[in-house]
Write a protein that holds these residues in place. Structure first.
Motif, PDB file in Angstrom:
ATOM      1  N   GLY A   1      57.469  68.242  36.586  1.00  0.00           N
ATOM      2  CA  GLY A   1      56.596  68.576  37.707  1.00  0.00           C
ATOM      3  C   GLY A   1      57.298  68.388  39.034  1.00  0.00           C
ATOM      4  O   GLY A   1      57.145  69.205  39.951  1.00  0.00           O
ATOM      5  N   TYR A   2      58.090  67.329  39.127  1.00  0.00           N
ATOM      6  CA  TYR A   2      58.838  67.084  40.362  1.00  0.00           C
ATOM      7  C   TYR A   2      59.848  68.200  40.614  1.00  0.00           C
ATOM      8  O   TYR A   2      60.053  68.604  41.771  1.00  0.00           O
ATOM      9  N   ALA A   3      60.479  68.707  39.552  1.00  0.00           N
ATOM     10  CA  ALA A   3      61.443  69.793  39.716  1.00  0.00           C
ATOM     11  C   ALA A   3      60.778  71.016  40.346  1.00  0.00           C
ATOM     12  O   ALA A   3      61.347  71.668  41.229  1.00  0.00           O
ATOM     13  N   TRP A   4      59.552  71.320  39.915  1.00  0.00           N
ATOM     14  CA  TRP A   4      58.865  72.474  40.492  1.00  0.00           C
ATOM     15  C   TRP A   4      58.453  72.219  41.943  1.00  0.00           C
ATOM     16  O   TRP A   4      58.411  73.149  42.758  1.00  0.00           O
ATOM     17  N   VAL A   5      58.158  70.984  42.269  1.00  0.00           N
ATOM     18  CA  VAL A   5      57.868  70.648  43.671  1.00  0.00           C
ATOM     19  C   VAL A   5      59.095  70.886  44.539  1.00  0.00           C
ATOM     20  O   VAL A   5      59.016  71.456  45.636  1.00  0.00           O
ATOM     21  N   VAL A   6      60.266  70.441  44.042  1.00  0.00           N
ATOM     22  CA  VAL A   6      61.519  70.664  44.775  1.00  0.00           C
ATOM     23  C   VAL A   6      61.771  72.160  44.940  1.00  0.00           C
ATOM     24  O   VAL A   6      62.170  72.628  46.018  1.00  0.00           O
ATOM     25  N   PHE A   7      61.542  72.913  43.862  1.00  0.00           N
ATOM     26  CA  PHE A   7      61.727  74.362  43.929  1.00  0.00           C
ATOM     27  C   PHE A   7      60.825  74.979  44.995  1.00  0.00           C
ATOM     28  O   PHE A   7      61.262  75.811  45.808  1.00  0.00           O
ATOM     29  N   ALA A   8      59.553  74.588  45.011  1.00  0.00           N
ATOM     30  CA  ALA A   8      58.607  75.144  45.976  1.00  0.00           C
ATOM     31  C   ALA A   8      59.011  74.823  47.411  1.00  0.00           C
ATOM     32  O   ALA A   8      58.963  75.685  48.301  1.00  0.00           O
ATOM     33  N   LEU A   9      59.430  73.575  47.645  1.00  0.00           N
ATOM     34  CA  LEU A   9      59.843  73.186  48.993  1.00  0.00           C
ATOM     35  C   LEU A   9      61.122  73.906  49.419  1.00  0.00           C
ATOM     36  O   LEU A   9      61.281  74.285  50.586  1.00  0.00           O
ATOM     37  N   THR A  10      62.045  74.096  48.474  1.00  0.00           N
ATOM     38  CA  THR A  10      63.299  74.780  48.793  1.00  0.00           C
ATOM     39  C   THR A  10      63.042  76.250  49.111  1.00  0.00           C
ATOM     40  O   THR A  10      63.630  76.803  50.048  1.00  0.00           O
ATOM     41  N   ILE A  11      62.156  76.893  48.336  1.00  0.00           N
ATOM     42  CA  ILE A  11      61.768  78.268  48.636  1.00  0.00           C
ATOM     43  C   ILE A  11      61.034  78.331  49.979  1.00  0.00           C
ATOM     44  O   ILE A  11      61.213  79.263  50.769  1.00  0.00           O
ATOM     45  N   GLY A  12      60.201  77.328  50.243  1.00  0.00           N
ATOM     46  CA  GLY A  12      59.502  77.281  51.520  1.00  0.00           C
ATOM     47  C   GLY A  12      60.456  77.251  52.698  1.00  0.00           C
ATOM     48  O   GLY A  12      60.269  77.957  53.697  1.00  0.00           O
ATOM     49  N   LEU A  13      61.506  76.451  52.582  1.00  0.00           N
ATOM     50  CA  LEU A  13      62.508  76.404  53.647  1.00  0.00           C
ATOM     51  C   LEU A  13      63.265  77.725  53.752  1.00  0.00           C
ATOM     52  O   LEU A  13      63.644  78.144  54.850  1.00  0.00           O
ATOM     53  N   LEU A  14      63.505  78.387  52.614  1.00  0.00           N
ATOM     54  CA  LEU A  14      64.156  79.688  52.660  1.00  0.00           C
ATOM     55  C   LEU A  14      63.285  80.700  53.408  1.00  0.00           C
ATOM     56  O   LEU A  14      63.785  81.497  54.219  1.00  0.00           O
ATOM     57  N   LEU A  15      61.980  80.668  53.145  1.00  0.00           N
ATOM     58  CA  LEU A  15      61.074  81.544  53.884  1.00  0.00           C
ATOM     59  C   LEU A  15      61.131  81.241  55.375  1.00  0.00           C
ATOM     60  O   LEU A  15      61.181  82.153  56.215  1.00  0.00           O
ATOM     61  N   SER A  16      61.132  79.948  55.722  1.00  0.00           N
ATOM     62  CA  SER A  16      61.237  79.555  57.124  1.00  0.00           C
ATOM     63  C   SER A  16      62.538  80.043  57.741  1.00  0.00           C
ATOM     64  O   SER A  16      62.575  80.507  58.885  1.00  0.00           O
ATOM     65  N   ASP A  17      63.620  79.943  56.965  1.00  0.00           N
ATOM     66  CA  ASP A  17      64.933  80.409  57.397  1.00  0.00           C
ATOM     67  C   ASP A  17      64.854  81.865  57.854  1.00  0.00           C
ATOM     68  O   ASP A  17      65.232  82.221  58.981  1.00  0.00           O
ATOM     69  N   TYR A  18      64.351  82.735  56.983  1.00  0.00           N
ATOM     70  CA  TYR A  18      64.324  84.166  57.303  1.00  0.00           C
ATOM     71  C   TYR A  18      63.221  84.535  58.283  1.00  0.00           C
ATOM     72  O   TYR A  18      63.341  85.516  59.028  1.00  0.00           O
ATOM     73  N   MET A  19      62.154  83.767  58.321  1.00  0.00           N
ATOM     74  CA  MET A  19      61.136  84.005  59.341  1.00  0.00           C
ATOM     75  C   MET A  19      61.698  83.716  60.723  1.00  0.00           C
ATOM     76  O   MET A  19      61.461  84.467  61.674  1.00  0.00           O
ATOM     77  N   SER A  20      62.473  82.633  60.835  1.00  0.00           N
ATOM     78  CA  SER A  20      63.096  82.298  62.113  1.00  0.00           C
ATOM     79  C   SER A  20      64.123  83.351  62.526  1.00  0.00           C
ATOM     80  O   SER A  20      64.294  83.642  63.706  1.00  0.00           O
ATOM     81  N   ARG A  21      64.794  83.923  61.524  1.00  0.00           N
ATOM     82  CA  ARG A  21      65.807  84.933  61.823  1.00  0.00           C
ATOM     83  C   ARG A  21      65.173  86.259  62.227  1.00  0.00           C
ATOM     84  O   ARG A  21      65.587  86.895  63.199  1.00  0.00           O
ATOM     85  N   GLN A  22      64.151  86.711  61.497  1.00  0.00           N
ATOM     86  CA  GLN A  22      63.635  88.065  61.666  1.00  0.00           C
ATOM     87  C   GLN A  22      62.499  88.190  62.667  1.00  0.00           C
ATOM     88  O   GLN A  22      62.144  89.308  63.040  1.00  0.00           O
ATOM     89  N   VAL A  23      61.922  87.089  63.134  1.00  0.00           N
ATOM     90  CA  VAL A  23      60.858  87.202  64.133  1.00  0.00           C
ATOM     91  C   VAL A  23      61.376  87.898  65.383  1.00  0.00           C
ATOM     92  O   VAL A  23      60.634  88.603  66.080  1.00  0.00           O
ATOM     93  N   LEU A  24      62.659  87.753  65.662  1.00  0.00           N
ATOM     94  CA  LEU A  24      63.247  88.401  66.835  1.00  0.00           C
ATOM     95  C   LEU A  24      63.026  89.905  66.805  1.00  0.00           C
ATOM     96  O   LEU A  24      62.684  90.521  67.820  1.00  0.00           O
ATOM     97  N   ASN A  25      63.236  90.534  65.636  1.00  0.00           N
ATOM     98  CA  ASN A  25      63.139  91.988  65.549  1.00  0.00           C
ATOM     99  C   ASN A  25      61.740  92.491  65.880  1.00  0.00           C
ATOM    100  O   ASN A  25      61.576  93.586  66.422  1.00  0.00           O
ATOM    101  N   ALA A  26      60.745  91.683  65.550  1.00  0.00           N
ATOM    102  CA  ALA A  26      59.359  92.072  65.828  1.00  0.00           C
ATOM    103  C   ALA A  26      59.064  92.102  67.320  1.00  0.00           C
ATOM    104  O   ALA A  26      58.177  92.828  67.766  1.00  0.00           O
TER     105      ALA A  26
END
Length: 438
Positions: free
Chosen positions: A22-47
């Motif tokens: 269960g902890y492994a899936w929590v880590v996965f979710a948080l890591t994906i969450g940061l990846l989403l934040s990564d690209y949201m921070s990058r691509q908001v400029l284009n909007a």
């Protein structure tokens, strides 16, 4: 946008203890969450391109540079920062990187001129530089080997989905409150996720799930620089894979950056509607990346050269569809053809990653995929928005976008050369491995 990284985690992690799964899936979710934040921070400029252009009276060249500087920093720093992260600690590195890009995005929100915005965007790129390689390494190290394809595919697609959210949400906020709150919202989301990751994820809690990872990581660190370079560039075909992958990604990077402006200028869409509509093209690219990768794996299951053939086919399909699409008059048919072209625009990413993995020793796969990321950024992602902006200032945005589809044509040529050398290169590598095993 667009991440393929090493399976640097242990092959021995074939099972996961019941009390930590269960902890492994929590880590996965948080890591994906940061990846989403990564690209949201990058691509908001284009909007918010249209709003920035009006606020500071910026040329398209300067607008493009604000997007390209992020990919440039990622390209330049991915390799060295990935090596440092392995030595310093992956979890600490992830927290530091995510905090940096979040604070830098906040810096974008309070920028008062182009120079300050450019500096803030550069720090966004510095923060993002090694996150892809380090993040996927953490994820793969704590799950069974049988799940790696699923996890890697999900992680790769996360970049496109984060871009969709960044453009759609950023455009919606900007239309109601202005471009500064759009950047501020992305920064706040990142800071919250950083705090959560710092509290939940620690090297100590990860250790029971990756008992042999440290030994394998050290193998790559101890290899001499000369031996590492020799392994990374040992064959013509692997060099062609690097080059073809990098060049073909110029298309999604350019279209993602300029599609909101294209829709605003030539279709008369509002900022919010243009951003939401452009986000659909990003989503199509992400779906195409996953499906094209699956198709390449299926077709190349028994004939290894077919991965090269599929990469060539994807590039040619992208060229034809976009070359015709951007020359058509504005209307539904034009958008349909552009969407079809975007489906294939990053389709060679999966085959390219497989080629690199097949043509480099497993012990240096982390470095090999960092090299692929370097090529992707320096040859495609970094120059795309800037060069398109330079051309747009001279021949108009439509004229510039009409030239963009020629990039995958060049990439197809690189893949063709790689395909011709692939079998011979694999045979030589197999012979060398057999000699070293004796």
């Amino acid at each position: 946008m667009l991440m393929q990284h090493a399976e640097s985690a242990t092959d021995d992690a074939s099972s996961t203890q019941a009390d930590v799964r269960g902890y492994a899936w929590v880590v996965f979710a948080l890591t994906i969450g940061l990846l989403l934040s990564d690209y949201m921070s990058r691509q908001v400029l284009n909007a918010v391109f249209p709003l920035l252009k009006a606020t500071w009276n910026l040329s398209d060249t300067r607008l493009g540079s604000l997007s390209s500087v992020v990919a440039l920093m990622v390209g330049l720093l991915t390799f060295p920062l990935s090596v440092l992260a392995d030595r310093w600690g992956r979890v600490k590195s992830i927290v530091l990187m995510a905090a940096m890009w979040s604070l830098a995005t906040l810096g974008c929100a309070i920028s008062t001129n182009y120079g300050e915005m450019l500096l803030a965007r550069a720090f966004v790129g510095i923060g993002e530089a090694a996150y892809g390689s380090v993040g996927i390494a953490v994820v793969l190290s704590i799950f069974p080997a049988r799940l790696r394809a699923t996890l890697t595919g999900t992680f790769m697609a996360g970049g496109a989905f984060g871009s969709v959210l960044g453009m759609a949400l950023g455009g919606s906020i900007a239309a109601r409150m202005g471009w500064r709150p759009a950047f501020g919202a992305m920064a706040a989301m990142g800071i919250v996720l950083v705090i959560a990751y710092r509290i939940v994820v620690t090297e100590k809690r990860l250790a029971p799930l990756q008992p042999f990872s440290t030994r394998k990581q050290t193998l790559g660190v101890r290899m001499s620089f000369l031996a590492l370079m020799k392994g990374l560039f040992s064959t013509k075909s692997v060099v062609c894979a690097y080059i073809g992958s990098g060049i073909h990604l110029l298309v999604p990077a350019a279209v993602w950056a300029w599609m909101p402006s294209f829709l605003s200028r030539y279709y008369g869409m509002s900022t919010a509607k243009a951003a939401m509509s452009a986000a659909l093209f990003v989503l199509i690219t992400g779906v195409g990346m996953v499906m094209c990768g699956m198709l390449a794996d299926r077709l190349g299951k028994h004939v290894r050269e077919r991965k090269w053939s599929t990469a060539i086919a994807f590039c040619l399909a992208c060229f034809v569809l976009l070359a015709v699409g951007f020359r058509m008059p504005a209307g539904p048919l034009q958008l349909l053809l552009i969407g079809a072209g975007m489906f294939f625009s990053a389709g060679a990413s999966g085959p390219s990653g497989a080629m690199v993995a097949n043509l480099t020793p497993p012990s240096i796969h982390s470095s090999a995929f960092a090299t692929l990321t370097l090529a992707n950024n320096l040859l495609g992602l970094a120059p795309a928005a800037f060069l398109t902006g330079v051309l747009a200032d001279r021949i108009g945005l439509v004229g510039a976008l009409q030239l963009v589809p020629f990039a995958p044509l060049l990439a197809a040529f690189a893949f063709f050369i790689g395909r011709r050398n692939y079998t011979g290169d694999l045979n030589r590598l197999d012979a060398l491995r057999q000699q070293s095993a004796r």
